[in-house]
Write an enzyme that holds these catalytic residues in place. Structure first.
Site, short mmCIF file in Angstrom:
data_model
loop_
_atom_site.label_atom_id
_atom_site.label_comp_id
_atom_site.label_asym_id
_atom_site.label_seq_id
_atom_site.Cartn_x
_atom_site.Cartn_y
_atom_site.Cartn_z
N LYS A 41 0.84 -1.21 0.00
CA LYS A 41 0.00 0.00 0.00
C LYS A 41 0.88 1.27 0.00
O LYS A 41 0.61 2.21 -0.74
CB LYS A 41 -0.93 0.02 1.24
N ARG A 120 -9.37 0.58 9.50
CA ARG A 120 -8.84 -0.77 9.66
C ARG A 120 -9.83 -1.66 10.39
O ARG A 120 -9.58 -2.84 10.59
CB ARG A 120 -7.56 -0.68 10.48
N ARG A 159 11.80 -5.80 3.91
CA ARG A 159 11.63 -4.33 3.82
C ARG A 159 12.69 -3.61 4.65
O ARG A 159 13.02 -4.00 5.75
CB ARG A 159 10.25 -3.94 4.34
N ARG A 192 11.90 -2.02 10.41
CA ARG A 192 10.86 -1.48 11.32
C ARG A 192 10.67 -2.44 12.50
O ARG A 192 10.74 -3.66 12.32
CB ARG A 192 9.55 -1.37 10.54
N ARG A 203 0.42 -9.18 13.39
CA ARG A 203 -0.22 -8.25 12.44
C ARG A 203 -1.11 -9.00 11.46
O ARG A 203 -2.20 -8.53 11.11
CB ARG A 203 0.84 -7.46 11.67
#
Ligand code: AP5
Length: 256
Positions: A41, A120, A159, A192, A203
């Site tokens: 996203k 969300r 990432r 992160r 998550r």
């Protein structure tokens, strides 16, 4: 690549006056980007922002900006929110909703918005509907990016994020020119907190339980636009633009 938009009113100082980009004002886009963690996203928001000059309103970025700021300026609610985020859990609705309401000027912006990471939960979606209705506005579409879970985990694990300008890379799919260094600003690239394997699993569960039902919520309102999130970021972006064009044409035809 064009400079990212500063997003000061969204990230740091709600209420500060800000001027939408003329390109965005000429053709304002009001969309929600929906999809599991790591589906891309943020990457798609970067491409949409670069071409449409519309602001990416990410609730995750608000929390990360607060984390980077002086801890003396954090409220107890924000401090608590950062704990949820680090563990990979959703921040409670009332905290997220309060943060979005503080920034309602960004929703009524003439240049439109890309909502990334909000809503969300169904409760958050209902609040968004009300906030937009109060302004006489509506969503153009909800772009729902779809990818199998195993691919999501690989995207998140690889990432790397610039600790300075927040640009996003991937060790294999989108590596920086110099290992560990941001191409855009030279800042250090970091993992992160919530991209650690244990937080990733939390998550994914939170997504399945609380966010996946939003697809039905928006499908029932005729807003859901599924986008296959396989392929390069540019290919996915082209699919989303084509779907948006198709919707605009269909709405125009229905109004004739
Ligand atoms: P948030 O920041 O919103 O994170 P998220 O939804 O988990 O999404 P991500 O940022 O992890 O992934 P993305 O889909 O943007 O993927 P990206 O483009 O980076 O939220 C973080 C936390 O904040 C939540 O867990 C929660 O605690 C809290 N929170 C925020 N909003 C909340 C709310 N409304 N309610 C409650 N809590 C809230 O891409 C991922 C990787 O893949 C990158 O390395 C990228 O380079 C790579 N990649 C992207 N596209 C491709 C491609 N096409 N091919 C190969 N690699 C690709």
């Amino acid at each position: 690549m064009p400079e990212p938009l500063p997003r000061t009113a969204w990230l740091e100082k709600p209420g500060v006056p800000c001027e939408p980009d003329p390109a965005a004002r000429a053709r304002p886009l009001r969309v929600v980007l929906l999809g599991a963690p790591g589906v891309g996203k943020g990457t798609q928001a970067e491409l949409l922002t670069a071409r449409r000059r519309v602001c990416q309103l990410s609730t995750g970025d608000v929390f990360r900006a607060a984390k980077a700021a002086d801890p003396c300026h954090r409220s107890p609610a924000l401090e608590e929110a950062l704990g949820y985020m680090q563990r990979g859990e959703l921040v409670p609705d009332e905290t997220v909703i309060a943060i979005v309401k503080e920034r309602v000027a960004c929703l009524r912006c003439d240049g439109g918005f890309l909502l990334d990471g909000f809503p969300r939960t169904v409760a958050q979606a209902q609040v968004l509907d009300q906030l937009l209705a109060d302004e006489g506005l509506g969503l153009e579409a909800v772009l729902s990016y779809e990818l199998p879970t195993a691919r999501l985990v690989a995207r998140l694990g690889g990432r790397r994020t610039c600790s300075n300008c927040k640009s996003v890379y991937h060790v294999e799919a989108r590596p920086p020119a110099r290992d560990g260094v941001c191409d855009r600003c030279g800042g250090p690239l970091v993992l992160r907190d919530d991209d650690r394997p244990e937080a990733i699993m939390v998550r994914m569960r939170a997504y399945e339980q609380s966010t996946a039902p939003l697809a039905d919520y928006y499908a029932a309102r005729g807003l859901l636009v599924p986008i296959v999130a396989e392929g390069t970021p540019e290919e996915i972006y082209a699919r989303a633009e084509a779907a948006l064009e198709q919707r605009t044409a269909a709405v125009a035809a229905a109004q004739r």
